[in-house]
Scaffold this motif. Structure first.
Motif, PDB file in Angstrom:
ATOM      1  N   ALA A   1       0.831  -1.210   0.000  1.00  0.00           N
ATOM      2  CA  ALA A   1       0.000   0.000   0.000  1.00  0.00           C
ATOM      3  C   ALA A   1       0.861   1.254   0.000  1.00  0.00           C
ATOM      4  CB  ALA A   1      -0.928  -0.008   1.211  1.00  0.00           C
ATOM      5  N   GLU A   2       1.958   1.220   0.747  1.00  0.00           N
ATOM      6  CA  GLU A   2       2.852   2.386   0.762  1.00  0.00           C
ATOM      7  C   GLU A   2       3.529   2.568  -0.593  1.00  0.00           C
ATOM      8  OE1 GLU A   2       6.357   4.352   3.546  1.00  0.00           O
ATOM      9  OE2 GLU A   2       6.123   2.162   3.502  1.00  0.00           O
ATOM     10  N   LYS A   3       3.968   1.477  -1.187  1.00  0.00           N
ATOM     11  CA  LYS A   3       4.641   1.538  -2.484  1.00  0.00           C
ATOM     12  C   LYS A   3       3.720   2.120  -3.547  1.00  0.00           C
ATOM     13  CE  LYS A   3       6.840  -1.398  -5.983  1.00  0.00           C
ATOM     14  NZ  LYS A   3       7.219  -2.802  -6.340  1.00  0.00           N
ATOM     15  N   ASN A   4       2.454   1.734  -3.504  1.00  0.00           N
ATOM     16  CA  ASN A   4       1.484   2.196  -4.501  1.00  0.00           C
ATOM     17  C   ASN A   4       0.765   3.477  -4.092  1.00  0.00           C
ATOM     18  OD1 ASN A   4       2.003  -0.031  -6.214  1.00  0.00           O
ATOM     19  ND2 ASN A   4       0.672  -1.326  -4.965  1.00  0.00           N
TER      20      ASN A   4
ATOM     21  N   LYS B   1       0.042   6.945   3.398  1.00  0.00           N
ATOM     22  CA  LYS B   1       1.212   7.811   3.530  1.00  0.00           C
ATOM     23  C   LYS B   1       1.750   7.702   4.949  1.00  0.00           C
ATOM     24  CE  LYS B   1       2.891  12.549   2.995  1.00  0.00           C
ATOM     25  NZ  LYS B   1       4.089  12.065   2.264  1.00  0.00           N
ATOM     26  N   LEU B   2       2.929   7.086   5.077  1.00  0.00           N
ATOM     27  CA  LEU B   2       3.585   6.980   6.377  1.00  0.00           C
ATOM     28  C   LEU B   2       4.165   8.343   6.737  1.00  0.00           C
ATOM     29  CD1 LEU B   2       4.563   5.235   8.753  1.00  0.00           C
ATOM     30  CD2 LEU B   2       6.596   4.684   7.401  1.00  0.00           C
ATOM     31  N   THR B   3       3.668   8.910   7.824  1.00  0.00           N
ATOM     32  CA  THR B   3       4.073  10.241   8.247  1.00  0.00           C
ATOM     33  C   THR B   3       5.499  10.224   8.789  1.00  0.00           C
ATOM     34  OG1 THR B   3       1.790  10.795   8.813  1.00  0.00           O
ATOM     35  CG2 THR B   3       3.526  12.157   9.796  1.00  0.00           C
ATOM     36  N   HIS B   4       6.325  11.118   8.275  1.00  0.00           N
ATOM     37  CA  HIS B   4       7.680  11.240   8.822  1.00  0.00           C
ATOM     38  C   HIS B   4       7.582  11.812  10.234  1.00  0.00           C
ATOM     39  CE1 HIS B   4      11.942  11.990   9.198  1.00  0.00           C
ATOM     40  NE2 HIS B   4      11.683  13.244   9.525  1.00  0.00           N
TER      41      HIS B   4
ATOM     42  N   LEU C   1      -8.200  -3.237   8.744  1.00  0.00           N
ATOM     43  CA  LEU C   1      -7.715  -2.307   7.730  1.00  0.00           C
ATOM     44  C   LEU C   1      -6.428  -1.628   8.178  1.00  0.00           C
ATOM     45  CD1 LEU C   1     -11.082  -0.398   7.024  1.00  0.00           C
ATOM     46  CD2 LEU C   1     -10.296  -2.529   5.971  1.00  0.00           C
ATOM     47  N   LEU C   2      -5.665  -1.140   7.218  1.00  0.00           N
ATOM     48  CA  LEU C   2      -4.516  -0.303   7.518  1.00  0.00           C
ATOM     49  C   LEU C   2      -4.980   1.128   7.740  1.00  0.00           C
ATOM     50  CD1 LEU C   2      -1.998  -1.503   4.776  1.00  0.00           C
ATOM     51  CD2 LEU C   2      -1.914  -2.059   7.218  1.00  0.00           C
ATOM     52  N   ASN C   3      -4.328   1.821   8.657  1.00  0.00           N
ATOM     53  CA  ASN C   3      -4.542   3.257   8.829  1.00  0.00           C
ATOM     54  C   ASN C   3      -3.976   3.968   7.606  1.00  0.00           C
ATOM     55  OD1 ASN C   3      -4.497   5.961   9.587  1.00  0.00           O
ATOM     56  ND2 ASN C   3      -3.892   5.531  11.686  1.00  0.00           N
ATOM     57  N   LYS C   4      -4.754   4.857   7.010  1.00  0.00           N
ATOM     58  CA  LYS C   4      -4.322   5.544   5.781  1.00  0.00           C
ATOM     59  C   LYS C   4      -3.246   6.589   6.045  1.00  0.00           C
ATOM     60  CE  LYS C   4      -6.269   7.771   1.649  1.00  0.00           C
ATOM     61  NZ  LYS C   4      -5.826   6.705   0.727  1.00  0.00           N
ATOM     62  N   PHE C   5      -3.207   7.123   7.285  1.00  0.00           N
ATOM     63  CA  PHE C   5      -2.213   8.148   7.621  1.00  0.00           C
ATOM     64  C   PHE C   5      -1.444   7.732   8.885  1.00  0.00           C
ATOM     65  CE2 PHE C   5      -5.678  10.356   5.421  1.00  0.00           C
ATOM     66  CZ  PHE C   5      -4.975  10.995   4.398  1.00  0.00           C
ATOM     67  N   PRO C   6      -0.687   6.640   8.808  1.00  0.00           N
ATOM     68  CA  PRO C   6      -0.011   6.140  10.015  1.00  0.00           C
ATOM     69  C   PRO C   6       1.229   6.944  10.377  1.00  0.00           C
ATOM     70  CG  PRO C   6       0.628   4.822   8.131  1.00  0.00           C
ATOM     71  CD  PRO C   6      -0.401   5.799   7.638  1.00  0.00           C
ATOM     72  N   VAL C   7       1.530   6.949  11.673  1.00  0.00           N
ATOM     73  CA  VAL C   7       2.783   7.527  12.165  1.00  0.00           C
ATOM     74  C   VAL C   7       3.794   6.409  12.407  1.00  0.00           C
ATOM     75  CG1 VAL C   7       3.838   8.874  14.035  1.00  0.00           C
ATOM     76  CG2 VAL C   7       1.578   9.488  13.180  1.00  0.00           C
ATOM     77  N   VAL C   8       3.283   5.201  12.679  1.00  0.00           N
ATOM     78  CA  VAL C   8       4.147   4.032  12.823  1.00  0.00           C
ATOM     79  C   VAL C   8       3.709   2.967  11.816  1.00  0.00           C
ATOM     80  CG1 VAL C   8       4.626   4.460  15.254  1.00  0.00           C
ATOM     81  CG2 VAL C   8       2.695   3.012  14.628  1.00  0.00           C
ATOM     82  N   SER C   9       4.678   2.216  11.325  1.00  0.00           N
ATOM     83  CA  SER C   9       4.403   1.170  10.347  1.00  0.00           C
ATOM     84  C   SER C   9       3.498   0.098  10.954  1.00  0.00           C
ATOM     85  CB  SER C   9       5.724   0.549   9.904  1.00  0.00           C
ATOM     86  OG  SER C   9       5.509  -0.489   8.982  1.00  0.00           O
ATOM     87  N   GLY C  10       2.549  -0.388  10.147  1.00  0.00           N
ATOM     88  CA  GLY C  10       1.694  -1.482  10.591  1.00  0.00           C
ATOM     89  C   GLY C  10       0.546  -1.089  11.482  1.00  0.00           C
ATOM     90  N   HIS C  11       0.226   0.209  11.570  1.00  0.00           N
ATOM     91  CA  HIS C  11      -0.907   0.680  12.369  1.00  0.00           C
ATOM     92  C   HIS C  11      -2.198   0.201  11.698  1.00  0.00           C
ATOM     93  CE1 HIS C  11      -2.883   4.391  14.509  1.00  0.00           C
ATOM     94  NE2 HIS C  11      -3.638   3.313  14.573  1.00  0.00           N
ATOM     95  N   ILE C  12      -2.985  -0.616  12.423  1.00  0.00           N
ATOM     96  CA  ILE C  12      -4.188  -1.208  11.844  1.00  0.00           C
ATOM     97  C   ILE C  12      -5.445  -0.816  12.615  1.00  0.00           C
ATOM     98  CG2 ILE C  12      -3.038  -3.156  10.751  1.00  0.00           C
ATOM     99  CD1 ILE C  12      -3.727  -4.881  13.160  1.00  0.00           C
ATOM    100  N   LEU C  13      -6.588  -1.039  11.967  1.00  0.00           N
ATOM    101  CA  LEU C  13      -7.886  -0.679  12.532  1.00  0.00           C
ATOM    102  C   LEU C  13      -8.807  -1.892  12.471  1.00  0.00           C
ATOM    103  CD1 LEU C  13      -8.368   2.639  10.498  1.00  0.00           C
ATOM    104  CD2 LEU C  13      -7.261   2.405  12.725  1.00  0.00           C
ATOM    105  N   LEU C  14      -9.383  -2.237  13.612  1.00  0.00           N
ATOM    106  CA  LEU C  14     -10.411  -3.265  13.671  1.00  0.00           C
ATOM    107  C   LEU C  14     -11.755  -2.555  13.535  1.00  0.00           C
ATOM    108  CD1 LEU C  14     -11.144  -6.274  14.200  1.00  0.00           C
ATOM    109  CD2 LEU C  14     -11.251  -5.685  16.642  1.00  0.00           C
ATOM    110  N   VAL C  15     -12.417  -2.740  12.401  1.00  0.00           N
ATOM    111  CA  VAL C  15     -13.583  -1.938  12.021  1.00  0.00           C
ATOM    112  C   VAL C  15     -14.812  -2.832  11.897  1.00  0.00           C
ATOM    113  CG1 VAL C  15     -14.515  -0.414  10.227  1.00  0.00           C
ATOM    114  CG2 VAL C  15     -12.074  -0.359  10.765  1.00  0.00           C
ATOM    115  N   THR C  16     -15.956  -2.355  12.392  1.00  0.00           N
ATOM    116  CA  THR C  16     -17.202  -3.099  12.190  1.00  0.00           C
ATOM    117  C   THR C  16     -17.579  -3.031  10.713  1.00  0.00           C
ATOM    118  OG1 THR C  16     -18.545  -1.142  12.727  1.00  0.00           O
ATOM    119  CG2 THR C  16     -18.041  -2.671  14.519  1.00  0.00           C
TER     120      THR C  16
END
Length: 325
Positions: A17-20, A24-27, A90-105
């Motif tokens: 997802a980051e490659k494509n 966007k992984l926040t610096h 799901l992956l967080n679309k604007f993560p600050v750390v790699s691999g930040h995920i969301l458990l969503v209903t």
């Protein structure tokens, strides 16, 4: 959800997802601070670009611009977590750390609604899969699940979701110290949840059994309900001083403990105006400008003050009858 399989799937999905450019992984730059007065550790992350992150629109219809209704397929880690169609990972679309995920209903449910036993157990199972079998106190692969509930909790999306992210290596949240050497228990009138008298804000913590075989939906639900009941009393007690204060709280969950924090504000008072969600209440604070970072570095106790301004005064050491539980 086998641990190695899930960890690999999160990693592979994130890299693709980051490659494509689907996320966007926040610096960001992080530093560990220590309050000289309390010895509490803080992990302060400086991410100036987040000041420009798009905000969710607010309105009467909470489903407006729901990013979880039809998520980008590139961000989907697991489309059906339990095999019953109830949750997506799901992956967080604007993560600050790699691999930040969301458990969503899968279906829309309100972020202001209480967590269910299945919500809690599913999040716990994800934690167990990601953490693996390593000692949770020393593991460098330890994760935190957290839920921002209500308008003052730091929540930014209306669709119900629990966030899960890896904790900083060699960082010790105060809840670890509080629960160290203590067995799991459920609160009674004579046995209150744990509170750390070193911090100024109200919080309620319970140890979780070390063996995951001892943890089930009922145990997690009883822990959660007992802590939320205590948190909600603050909104009754403060009704005269702040009438109409919306009920908000944070839930933090690791394999070792569960913590609930009642919230009064989403941001601390000027000049800092720190936006604080659940992670702040285990010592992980996000900062968006250099001036604030410098101030906190110079005086780490300002972190505790900011957390106090967004919560309620601690009741550590008080008897239950003193605050009408």
């Amino acid at each position: 959800m086998e641990g190695d399989d899930l960890k690999q799937k999160v990693h592979d999905t994130f890299v693709a997802a980051e490659k494509n450019e689907h996320l966007k992984l926040t610096h960001a730059e992080s530093k560990k601070l220590k309050d000289p007065l309390t010895a509490i550790q803080y992990w302060v992350t400086f991410a100036p670009s987040l000041a420009f992150k798009p905000k969710a629109r607010k309105g009467d219809d909470k489903r407006i611009d729901d990013p979880f209704a039809n998520p980008d397929k590139e961000l989907v880690v697991i489309n059906d977590v339990n095999g019953d169609g109830e949750y997506k990972l799901l992956l967080n679309k604007f993560p600050v750390v790699s691999g930040h995920i969301l458990l969503v209903t899968s279906e829309f449910k309100d972020q202001q609604s209480a967590l269910t036993p299945v919500d809690l157990m599913t999040a716990y199972k994800v934690l167990c899969s990601l953490d693996g079998d390593e000692d949770s106190d020393t593991s460098e692969n330890r994760h935190l699940a957290f839920y921002n509930c209500g308008p003052h909790s730091g929540s930014s999306q209306n669709h119900k979701h629990i966030q899960i992210m890896q904790m900083p290596k060699r960082f010790i949240p105060f809840q670890d110290t509080l629960c160290n050497g203590k067995d799991h228990f459920l609160p009674t009138f004579n046995s209150e949840p744990l509170q750390d008298d070193r911090v100024s804000f109200a919080h309620f913590v319970l140890p979780i059994p070390e063996s995951s075989d001892m943890v089930d939906e009922d145990l997690l639900a009883m822990c959660y309900i007992s802590l939320v009941q205590r948190a909600l009393t603050f909104f009754q007690d403060w009704n005269d001083e702040a009438p109409g204060l919306s009920k908000s709280y944070n839930v933090l969950l690791t394999k070792k403990w569960i913590c609930v924090v009642p919230r009064s504000h989403a941001k601390s008072k000027p000049p800092f105006s720190l936006s604080i969600n659940s992670t702040g209440y285990c010592g992980m604070v996000l900062v968006k400008n250099k001036e604030t970072l410098d101030k906190l570095t110079e005086e780490p106790s300002l972190v505790d003050r900011s957390l106090f301004e967004c919560g309620f005064p601690s009741t550590a050491g008080q008897k239950p009858t003193e605050y009408d539980y």
